[in-house]
Motif scaffolding. Sequence first.
Motif, PDB file in Angstrom:
ATOM      1  N   VAL A 130     -31.318  39.527   6.056  1.00 61.58           N
ATOM      2  CA  VAL A 130     -30.512  39.516   4.833  1.00 61.58           C
ATOM      3  C   VAL A 130     -31.441  39.617   3.627  1.00 61.58           C
ATOM      4  O   VAL A 130     -32.365  38.817   3.470  1.00 61.58           O
ATOM      5  N   ILE A 131     -31.200  40.629   2.807  1.00 61.87           N
ATOM      6  CA  ILE A 131     -31.947  40.819   1.568  1.00 61.87           C
ATOM      7  C   ILE A 131     -30.932  41.066   0.465  1.00 61.87           C
ATOM      8  O   ILE A 131     -30.150  42.014   0.531  1.00 61.87           O
ATOM      9  N   GLY A 132     -30.954  40.195  -0.540  1.00 56.85           N
ATOM     10  CA  GLY A 132     -29.934  40.292  -1.586  1.00 56.85           C
ATOM     11  C   GLY A 132     -28.566  40.002  -0.983  1.00 56.85           C
ATOM     12  O   GLY A 132     -28.358  38.960  -0.367  1.00 56.85           O
ATOM     13  N   ASP A 133     -27.617  40.921  -1.154  1.00 55.94           N
ATOM     14  CA  ASP A 133     -26.286  40.709  -0.584  1.00 55.94           C
ATOM     15  C   ASP A 133     -26.015  41.645   0.592  1.00 55.94           C
ATOM     16  O   ASP A 133     -24.862  41.837   0.983  1.00 55.94           O
ATOM     17  N   ASN A 134     -27.075  42.217   1.194  1.00 54.37           N
ATOM     18  CA  ASN A 134     -26.920  43.098   2.351  1.00 54.37           C
ATOM     19  C   ASN A 134     -27.639  42.533   3.570  1.00 54.37           C
ATOM     20  O   ASN A 134     -28.662  41.849   3.431  1.00 54.37           O
ATOM     21  N   LEU A 185     -40.279  48.457   2.504  1.00 49.53           N
ATOM     22  CA  LEU A 185     -40.184  47.000   2.595  1.00 49.53           C
ATOM     23  C   LEU A 185     -40.415  46.614   4.050  1.00 49.53           C
ATOM     24  O   LEU A 185     -39.629  46.985   4.928  1.00 49.53           O
ATOM     25  N   SER A 186     -41.494  45.885   4.331  1.00 45.89           N
ATOM     26  CA  SER A 186     -41.929  45.645   5.712  1.00 45.89           C
ATOM     27  C   SER A 186     -40.883  44.928   6.551  1.00 45.89           C
ATOM     28  O   SER A 186     -40.766  45.179   7.749  1.00 45.89           O
ATOM     29  N   SER A 187     -40.084  44.052   5.943  1.00 39.74           N
ATOM     30  CA  SER A 187     -39.119  43.270   6.719  1.00 39.74           C
ATOM     31  C   SER A 187     -37.988  44.113   7.284  1.00 39.74           C
ATOM     32  O   SER A 187     -37.284  43.689   8.199  1.00 39.74           O
ATOM     33  N   VAL A 188     -37.776  45.322   6.745  1.00 40.24           N
ATOM     34  CA  VAL A 188     -36.717  46.198   7.269  1.00 40.24           C
ATOM     35  C   VAL A 188     -37.295  47.547   7.691  1.00 40.24           C
ATOM     36  O   VAL A 188     -36.585  48.549   7.731  1.00 40.24           O
ATOM     37  N   ALA A 189     -38.587  47.573   8.005  1.00 41.24           N
ATOM     38  CA  ALA A 189     -39.266  48.830   8.312  1.00 41.24           C
ATOM     39  C   ALA A 189     -38.718  49.517   9.553  1.00 41.24           C
ATOM     40  O   ALA A 189     -38.898  50.720   9.730  1.00 41.24           O
ATOM     41  N   ASP A 190     -38.045  48.740  10.431  1.00 48.03           N
ATOM     42  CA  ASP A 190     -37.488  49.332  11.649  1.00 48.03           C
ATOM     43  C   ASP A 190     -35.958  49.370  11.624  1.00 48.03           C
ATOM     44  O   ASP A 190     -35.318  49.503  12.661  1.00 48.03           O
ATOM     45  N   CYS A 191     -35.355  49.231  10.457  1.00 48.60           N
ATOM     46  CA  CYS A 191     -33.889  49.181  10.349  1.00 48.60           C
ATOM     47  C   CYS A 191     -33.330  50.545   9.926  1.00 48.60           C
ATOM     48  O   CYS A 191     -33.936  51.269   9.140  1.00 48.60           O
ATOM     49  N   TYR A 192     -32.142  50.856  10.476  1.00 53.43           N
ATOM     50  CA  TYR A 192     -31.477  52.120  10.157  1.00 53.43           C
ATOM     51  C   TYR A 192     -30.069  51.907   9.588  1.00 53.43           C
ATOM     52  O   TYR A 192     -29.410  52.877   9.216  1.00 53.43           O
ATOM     53  N   TYR A 193     -29.613  50.648   9.535  1.00 55.71           N
ATOM     54  CA  TYR A 193     -28.248  50.363   9.083  1.00 55.71           C
ATOM     55  C   TYR A 193     -28.246  49.099   8.218  1.00 55.71           C
ATOM     56  O   TYR A 193     -29.143  48.246   8.315  1.00 55.71           O
ATOM     57  N   TYR A 247     -35.820  44.874  -7.472  1.00 53.95           N
ATOM     58  CA  TYR A 247     -36.704  45.862  -6.857  1.00 53.95           C
ATOM     59  C   TYR A 247     -36.656  45.804  -5.328  1.00 53.95           C
ATOM     60  O   TYR A 247     -36.433  46.826  -4.653  1.00 53.95           O
ATOM     61  N   ASN A 248     -36.850  44.610  -4.743  1.00 53.40           N
ATOM     62  CA  ASN A 248     -36.886  44.502  -3.281  1.00 53.40           C
ATOM     63  C   ASN A 248     -35.534  44.819  -2.645  1.00 53.40           C
ATOM     64  O   ASN A 248     -35.477  45.423  -1.568  1.00 53.40           O
ATOM     65  N   CYS A 249     -34.450  44.408  -3.288  1.00 52.04           N
ATOM     66  CA  CYS A 249     -33.114  44.704  -2.747  1.00 52.04           C
ATOM     67  C   CYS A 249     -32.899  46.218  -2.694  1.00 52.04           C
ATOM     68  O   CYS A 249     -32.389  46.752  -1.700  1.00 52.04           O
ATOM     69  N   MET A 250     -33.281  46.911  -3.764  1.00 50.87           N
ATOM     70  CA  MET A 250     -33.128  48.370  -3.778  1.00 50.87           C
ATOM     71  C   MET A 250     -34.100  49.039  -2.810  1.00 50.87           C
ATOM     72  O   MET A 250     -33.756  50.008  -2.124  1.00 50.87           O
ATOM     73  N   LEU A 251     -35.340  48.513  -2.711  1.00 51.44           N
ATOM     74  CA  LEU A 251     -36.320  49.116  -1.815  1.00 51.44           C
ATOM     75  C   LEU A 251     -35.902  48.951  -0.357  1.00 51.44           C
ATOM     76  O   LEU A 251     -36.203  49.812   0.482  1.00 51.44           O
TER      77      LEU A 251
END
Length: 371
Positions: free
Chosen positions: A361-365, A340-348, A274-278
Amino acid sequence: MKTGKKRWIQSGIALICSFAIVLSVFPVSADNDISSLENQASTLEDQLAGINEDILALSDEISGTQMQLEVLSGDMKRTEDELATAMENENQQYEDMKDRIKYMYEHGNATLLEMLFSAEDMADFLNKADFIENLSAYDRDALKVLQDIHQQIVDHRETLKAQQDSLNDLQSQLQSQQDSLQAKATATSTNLADVQNRLQKAREEEARRIAEEEARRAAAEAAAAETGSSASSGGSGSSGSSGGSVTTGGSISASADEVTLMAALLQCEALHDYNCMLAVATVIMNRVESSRFPNSIRGVIYASGQFSPTWTGKLDKVLSQGPSSLAVQVAQDAINGARLSSVADCYYFLYAPSTNRKGTVIGDNVFFQSW
């Protein structure tokens, strides 16, 4: 005698004035040279500006191609890992099948006969015979499925490799064009500097010539005035001069097709978690809400050079089979506002094992704010 002397003086004054007038027409040629140099300088400046614009455009295109290469590199690494896993599964299935065949060869006849003869009736006998046949068919079918998966991954890797080679060729062509334009810009800059230097010298020469002409004119006028004064006064007189947790963000309206499309991309790009996809869904929604990217889910996903599954055929395969229920749930949650708050400001993001980029890093990304 006085009349002849006076005529001679008047003739001398006329000659001096005529000489001054003739000299005053000489600057025309110099002005034409300066005008020509100014035109050349203006033309070269326009050419240089155009070349620099082309260089900037090529730089943007090279940067975009480099981004696509990095994305493809990540997809290639992911595919290599999937291929290694598929080969391990295939080999394990093959070894298990060999062990069963060996056991059946060494002990099978007696064991199978005992099984058949232990049947209580004809229906039981037929069921046990079917079981023996199905056991062998299962091994063959399982191995065939693994071999098919193996071949699909190999084919996908070849597709990625061909696209990677094509992008590398394009990158080389663009770099060659940029080098050619850079050389042209350098030559144009050199020519412009030469013309500007000649123009500066021409202007300095023109200023010096004008100053000398003004001095000659003033001297001629002074001499004429002095001569006229001498003639009228008998030779005496005076002379004159002149001058990490799930949070709630913005929700949007989306069609069922957009939910399915987003779910399929999540299934391609993230682990089945779930978190990796979110995390990937958060990046997509961040782009939808940013003025720097298209303002729709479809526009973001199919933007040129952004998500490799859109051009490698992987996304189409998932769409044809239908995304998983988890992927659909995550896509719908993200559209409804989940982030997902940890990537709330990410675009890539990129496949983490394929890059040294810093980020979350979340999952394999690995996720990051800017390219």
